[in-house]
Design an enzyme around this catalytic site. Structure first.
Site, PDB file in Angstrom:
ATOM      1  N   LYS A 112       4.317   1.027   9.613  1.00  0.00           N
ATOM      2  CA  LYS A 112       4.572   2.002   8.978  1.00  0.00           C
ATOM      3  C   LYS A 112       4.085   3.138   9.744  1.00  0.00           C
ATOM      4  O   LYS A 112       4.449   4.355   9.808  1.00  0.00           O
ATOM      5  CB  LYS A 112       3.921   1.955   7.722  1.00  0.00           C
ATOM      6  CG  LYS A 112       4.815   1.271   6.424  1.00  0.00           C
ATOM      7  CD  LYS A 112       4.083   1.320   5.273  1.00  0.00           C
ATOM      8  CE  LYS A 112       3.260  -0.006   5.076  1.00  0.00           C
ATOM      9  NZ  LYS A 112       2.503   0.099   3.450  1.00  0.00           N
ATOM     10  N   GLU A 136       0.795  -1.166  -0.009  1.00  0.00           N
ATOM     11  CA  GLU A 136       0.174   0.135   0.239  1.00  0.00           C
ATOM     12  C   GLU A 136       0.997   1.323  -0.118  1.00  0.00           C
ATOM     13  O   GLU A 136       1.854   1.248   0.887  1.00  0.00           O
ATOM     14  CB  GLU A 136      -0.897  -0.183   1.217  1.00  0.00           C
ATOM     15  CG  GLU A 136      -1.929   1.163   1.176  1.00  0.00           C
ATOM     16  CD  GLU A 136      -2.649   1.204   2.528  1.00  0.00           C
ATOM     17  OE1 GLU A 136      -2.708   0.390   3.488  1.00  0.00           O
ATOM     18  OE2 GLU A 136      -3.653   2.257   2.363  1.00  0.00           O
ATOM     19  N   ARG A 174       4.831 -12.578   9.865  1.00  0.00           N
ATOM     20  CA  ARG A 174       5.838 -11.404   9.516  1.00  0.00           C
ATOM     21  C   ARG A 174       6.958 -11.439  10.135  1.00  0.00           C
ATOM     22  O   ARG A 174       7.403 -12.002  11.445  1.00  0.00           O
ATOM     23  CB  ARG A 174       5.102 -10.016   9.955  1.00  0.00           C
ATOM     24  CG  ARG A 174       4.410  -9.848  11.252  1.00  0.00           C
ATOM     25  CD  ARG A 174       3.596  -8.406  11.086  1.00  0.00           C
ATOM     26  NE  ARG A 174       2.872  -8.175  10.205  1.00  0.00           N
ATOM     27  CZ  ARG A 174       2.605  -6.885   9.420  1.00  0.00           C
ATOM     28  NH1 ARG A 174       3.603  -5.902   9.722  1.00  0.00           N
ATOM     29  NH2 ARG A 174       1.878  -6.799   8.764  1.00  0.00           N
TER      30      ARG A 174
HETATM   31  P1  ATP Z   1       3.007  -2.467   8.293  1.00  0.00           P
HETATM   32  O1  ATP Z   1       2.104  -3.225   9.140  1.00  0.00           O
HETATM   33  O2  ATP Z   1       4.223  -2.650   8.659  1.00  0.00           O
HETATM   34  O3  ATP Z   1       2.567  -0.833   8.217  1.00  0.00           O
HETATM   35  P2  ATP Z   1       1.529  -3.232   5.932  1.00  0.00           P
HETATM   36  O4  ATP Z   1       1.519  -4.824   5.975  1.00  0.00           O
HETATM   37  O5  ATP Z   1       0.358  -2.331   6.339  1.00  0.00           O
HETATM   38  O6  ATP Z   1       2.751  -2.704   6.784  1.00  0.00           O
HETATM   39  P3  ATP Z   1       1.627  -3.352   3.252  1.00  0.00           P
HETATM   40  O7  ATP Z   1       2.249  -2.233   2.164  1.00  0.00           O
HETATM   41  O8  ATP Z   1       0.194  -3.746   3.206  1.00  0.00           O
HETATM   42  O9  ATP Z   1       2.077  -2.920   4.633  1.00  0.00           O
HETATM   43  O10 ATP Z   1       2.597  -4.499   2.842  1.00  0.00           O
HETATM   44  C1  ATP Z   1       2.697  -5.070   1.805  1.00  0.00           C
HETATM   45  C2  ATP Z   1       3.030  -6.457   1.752  1.00  0.00           C
HETATM   46  O11 ATP Z   1       4.386  -6.502   2.886  1.00  0.00           O
HETATM   47  C3  ATP Z   1       2.134  -7.323   2.428  1.00  0.00           C
HETATM   48  O12 ATP Z   1       1.939  -8.665   1.615  1.00  0.00           O
HETATM   49  C4  ATP Z   1       2.572  -7.759   3.792  1.00  0.00           C
HETATM   50  O13 ATP Z   1       1.896  -8.803   4.219  1.00  0.00           O
HETATM   51  C5  ATP Z   1       4.041  -7.922   3.629  1.00  0.00           C
HETATM   52  N1  ATP Z   1       4.567  -7.275   4.979  1.00  0.00           N
HETATM   53  C6  ATP Z   1       4.422  -6.281   5.673  1.00  0.00           C
HETATM   54  N2  ATP Z   1       5.004  -6.135   6.673  1.00  0.00           N
HETATM   55  C7  ATP Z   1       5.639  -7.348   6.717  1.00  0.00           C
HETATM   56  C8  ATP Z   1       6.947  -8.046   7.789  1.00  0.00           C
HETATM   57  N3  ATP Z   1       7.014  -7.394   8.687  1.00  0.00           N
HETATM   58  N4  ATP Z   1       7.231  -9.014   7.419  1.00  0.00           N
HETATM   59  C9  ATP Z   1       6.864  -9.863   6.142  1.00  0.00           C
HETATM   60  N5  ATP Z   1       6.019  -9.103   5.400  1.00  0.00           N
HETATM   61  C10 ATP Z   1       5.668  -8.148   5.643  1.00  0.00           C
HETATM   62 MG    MG Z   2      -1.188  -3.742   4.978  1.00  0.00          MG
END
Ligand code: ATP
Ligand code: MG
Length: 563
Positions: free
Chosen positions: A274, A37, A264
Site C-alpha cells: 500500500k 487496516e 502473501r
Molecule cells: P500491504 O503490506 O500491501 O501494505 P497490509 O498487510 O499492510 O498490506 P492490511 O490491511 O494489514 O494490509 O491487510 C489485511 C489483510 O490482508 C491481512 O490479513 C494481510 O495479511 C492480508 N494481505 C495483505 N497483503 C496480502 C497479500 N499480498 N497476499 C495475501 N494477503 C495479503
Molecule cells: Mg498490515
C-alpha cells in the site's frame, strides 16, 4: 477450477481446520475474519486473503467477519473504509452484518492493559523509542532491561492512567509488556503495547490519548469476536508467540483463536504494498487509486476485471507456506477465460483506414447478421450495417507485403467478417506526404452468407465497420505498469519507479465502432474482434459517447515480446 483438473487435495489450512473439526475444537465452530487496516485501497493480494477467509467460512459452513484494524489514527481515513466495503461486496462476499472495528474494543483493551499491570506483567517505560530499540539487543545479543521495569504496580497504574488522561506528550511514556529481554524472539523482548498519541481517531474522536499497538489489539479482537482461525500472512509468524502470550495471560476459557500464516501473494510486473501504491497515486504517476493500471481491486474493476476472474485466480494460485511470485499471465488467463464466455463480440477499428468498394452502389446499404458470441448461442445475433465505404485497421493493409502477410495488399483478396470478399484494386495517397489515405476495392456480391460463393476460401478475415454508420469512440490502451518483472525487488539501489513502462497508456481518439455501441453502458464488457477485451469506462464515459478501456489483449503479447 478447470473441469479436467483432478479433485484438488486439501490445502494446509483446510487440513488444520478439518483436524480441528474432528477434535471438536471450539465446539466445531469455524469463524474467520478479514482484517484490513483502512490506510489505503485493497489490492489483488488482499483479494487473495478475502477469498481465502470468506471461502473457508463458506466451505465449512462457518462465518467470516469484516474487521477494520483501525488502531493507528495517523494514517487511516473514512474514504478507505468505504472503498474496502465496496470492493469486498463487489467480489461477492457477505459479512452478514458482522462489520467490526478494532476501535470498538478500545475500552476492553484498555481494561486488559490495566489487568496486565495489576498482575505485574506490564510497566510504564520512560525511555525514548531510540533508547528502547537500542536496548532491545540483537538476534545474537540479549537485550537490556529498562531501569523502569520494576516499578511498583500502583505507580504503573497511576502513570498509565495519566497517559490515558493526556498528561504526557507523545513518546514520553509507553506501556510495555513484561516478558523476557533475552528471548530469542525479538518481539517477546518487552514489546510496547500502548502508546501516547494526541490524534483524533476517525471513529472514537478525541476520547483517547493512548492507542493499543497492533499486537495488543489483534489477537484480543479475534477473541472478542469468537474467531477460531486467524489467518494472516507470513510476516506475522514471528508475532505468533506474542499473540499467544497475550491470550495466555488475559483469558482462561477453553475457547481460543489460533493464528495461521500463509505466504502473501506476489505478482510479477507490479508492486503490491500500500505504501508504494500510495506513492504512485500521490506523485501523480497514475490517475488515482482506481487507475486501471494498478493492482488495486478498484483499478482492476475499472480495467474490466470481473469478480469471477479474480476469484478463480485466487483459487488457482492456492495457499502456499513459502513466498513466491505468480506470473501476471495467470491472472490475465483467468480473465480471458471468463470474458471469453461472457463478452459479446463487436467490430471496432482502432486505427481506421478508409476502403471504398467501387462496385457497390452509392446509395445502397444493407444489414448483415453477426453472431454475438460463438461460445454461447444463447447470446444471439445482431444486424450490422454495410455500405460502400468502410473502415479497416491500418495495420491490416500493406502496400508491399512480405510473403506470409495474409491480410490486404494490392491485388489480394480478403474476407470481411460477416460480409463479403473484397479485392484491393488501387491505393490512394496524399500527394504531399505519400501517406495512404484510401483503398479502392471491389467486392463479390456472391460471397456473403447464404450466397453461392459464400464458402470460398481466402487466407485472411478482417474486421471492419461501415464508415457512414460508425460511431467515434475514445479507446484507452492500457498495458503493464512496469517493464520489469520485479520492480520493487532490486538490490542495486534503484527505485521501483525507475521501471515504470512509459507506454502503459496510449489514448486513441479516432476509433470507429459499430453504431449500436453508442448505447453501451458503463462497465459493459466486449470483445473487439481480433483485438482484445474492452470495457466501458465507469468514470469518463458520457451518454452516447462511451470511452473504452482495453482490459487485456486476446493473447499474451508480452510472452511473444520476451521470446
Ligand atoms: P500491504 O503490506 O500491501 O501494505 P497490509 O498487510 O499492510 O498490506 P492490511 O490491511 O494489514 O494490509 O491487510 C489485511 C489483510 O490482508 C491481512 O490479513 C494481510 O495479511 C492480508 N494481505 C495483505 N497483503 C496480502 C497479500 N499480498 N497476499 C495475501 N494477503 C495479503
Ligand atoms: Mg498490515
Amino acid at each position: 477450477m478447470n473441469q479436467a483438473d483432478p479433485k484438488p487435495s486439501l490445502n494446509f489450512i483446510e487440513a488444520i481446520i478439518e483436524e480441528d473439526l474432528r477434535n471438536n475444537k471450539n465446539e466445531s465452530r469455524i469463524h474467520t475474519r478479514f482484517p484490513p487496516e483502512p490506510n489505503g485501497y485493497l489490492h489483488i493480494g488482499h483479494a487473495k486473503s478475502i477469498c481465502l477467509n470468506f471461502g473457508l467460512a463458506e466451505k465449512y459452513k462457518g462465518m467470516c467477519n469484516l474487521r477494520f484494524d483501525d488502531t493507528n489514527p495517523t494514517k487511516e481515513e473514512e474514504e478507505y473504509v468505504e472503498s474496502i466495503i465496496e470492493d469486498i461486496s463487489w467480489l461477492g462476499f457477505d459479512w452478514e452484518g458482522r462489520l467490526f472495528y478494532a476501535s470498538d474494543y478500545f475500552d476492553q483493551l484498555y481494561e486488559w492493559a490495566e489487568k496486565l499491570i495489576s498482575d505485574g506483567k506490564a510497566y510504564v517505560d520512560e525511555l525514548t523509542s531510540a533508547e528502547i530499540s537500542e536496548q532491545r539487543g540483537t538476534v545474537t545479543k540479549a537485550g537490556e532491561e529498562s531501569p523502569f521495569r520494576d516499578r511498583a504496580v500502583e505507580e504503573n497504574l497511576e502513570l498509565f492512567r495519566a497517559m490515558r488522561d493526556g498528561k504526557f506528550k507523545e513518546g514520553e511514556k509507553v506501556l510495555r509488556a513484561k516478558i523476557d529481554m533475552s528471548s530469542p524472539n525479538m518481539h517477546m523482548r518487552d514489546p510496547v503495547i500502548y502508546r501516547v498519541l494526541h490524534e483524533s481517531h476517525q471513529r472514537t474522536g478525541d476520547k483517547w490519548c493512548v492507542y493499543p499497538m497492533y499486537d495488543f489489539a489483534h489477537g484480543q479482537s479475534d477473541y472478542f469476536e469468537g474467531i477460531t482461525h486467524s489467518i494472516c500472512t507470513l510476516e506475522f509468524e514471528i508475532h505468533r508467540p506474542l499473540y499467544d502470550w497475550f491470550l495466555d495471560n488475559l483469558i482462561d476459557t477453553k475457547y481460543r483463536p489460533r493464528q495461521i500464516e500463509f505466504a502473501r501473494l506476489n505478482i510479477s510486473y507490479t508492486v503490491m504494498s500500500k505504501r508504494k501504491l500510495l506513492e504512485l497515486v500521490e506523485e501523480g504517476l497514475v490517475n488515482g487509486w482506481d487507475d486501471p493500471r494498478l493492482p488495486t481491486i478498484s483499478g482492476l474493476r475499472r480495467r474490466g476485471y470481473t469478480p469471477e476472474a479474480i476469484r478463480n485466480f485466487a483459487d488457482r494460485v492456492g495457499v502456499a507456506k513459502r513466498d513466491n511470485v505468480i506470473d501476471v499471465a495467470l491472472l490475465e488467463h483467468s480473465l480471458r477465460e471468463d470474458l471469453n464466455v461472457k463478452a459479446p463480440r463487436v467490430m471496432a477499428v482502432l486505427n481506421p483506414l478508409k476502403v471504398v468498394i467501387t462496385n457497390y452502389p452509392e446509395d445502397k446499404e444493407e444489414e448483415l447478421p453477426a453472431e454475438n458470441n460463438p461460445e454461447d448461442e444463447s447470446m444471439g445475433s445482431r444486424m450490422i450495417p454495410f455500405s460502400r465505404e468502410i473502415y479497416i485497421e491500418k495495420e491490416d493493409f500493406m502496400e508491399d507485403p512480405p510473403k506470409k502477410f495474409f491480410r490486404l495488399a494490392p491485388g489480394k483478396e480478403v474476407r470481411l467478417k460477416n460480409a463479403y470478399i473484397i479485392n484491393c484494386e488501387s491505393v490512394v495517397k496524399n500527394p504531399d506526404t505519400g501517406e495512404i489515405t484510401e483503398l479502392h476495392c471491389t467486392y463479390d456480391p456472391e460471397t456473403k452468407s447464404g450466397m453461392p460463393n459464400s464458402a470460398k476460401k481466402v487466407k485472411g478475415t478482417l474486421h471492419w465497420v461501415s464508415a457512414q454508420h460508425a460511431i467515434d469512440a475514445e479507446v484507452r490502451l492500457y498495458d503493464r505498469l512496469f517493464l520489469d518483472e520485479d520492480p520493487a525487488g532490486k538490490k542495486d539501489g534503484s527505485d521501483f519507479k525507475d521501471y515504470l513502462n512509459p507506454d502503459s497508456l496510449k489514448i486513441l481518439n479516432n476509433c470507429k465502432l459499430e453504431p449500436d455501441y453508442a448505447a453501451a453502458k458503463a462497465g459493459d464488457h466486449f470483445q473487439f474482434q481480433r483485438i482484445g477485451y474492452f470495457v466501458v469506462d465507469t468514470v469518463d464515459s458520457v451518454e452516447g459517447k462511451p470511452v473504452f478501456n482495453r482490459t487485456v489483449p486476446l493473447r499474451d503479447s508480452w510472452a511473444r515480446k520476451n521470446k
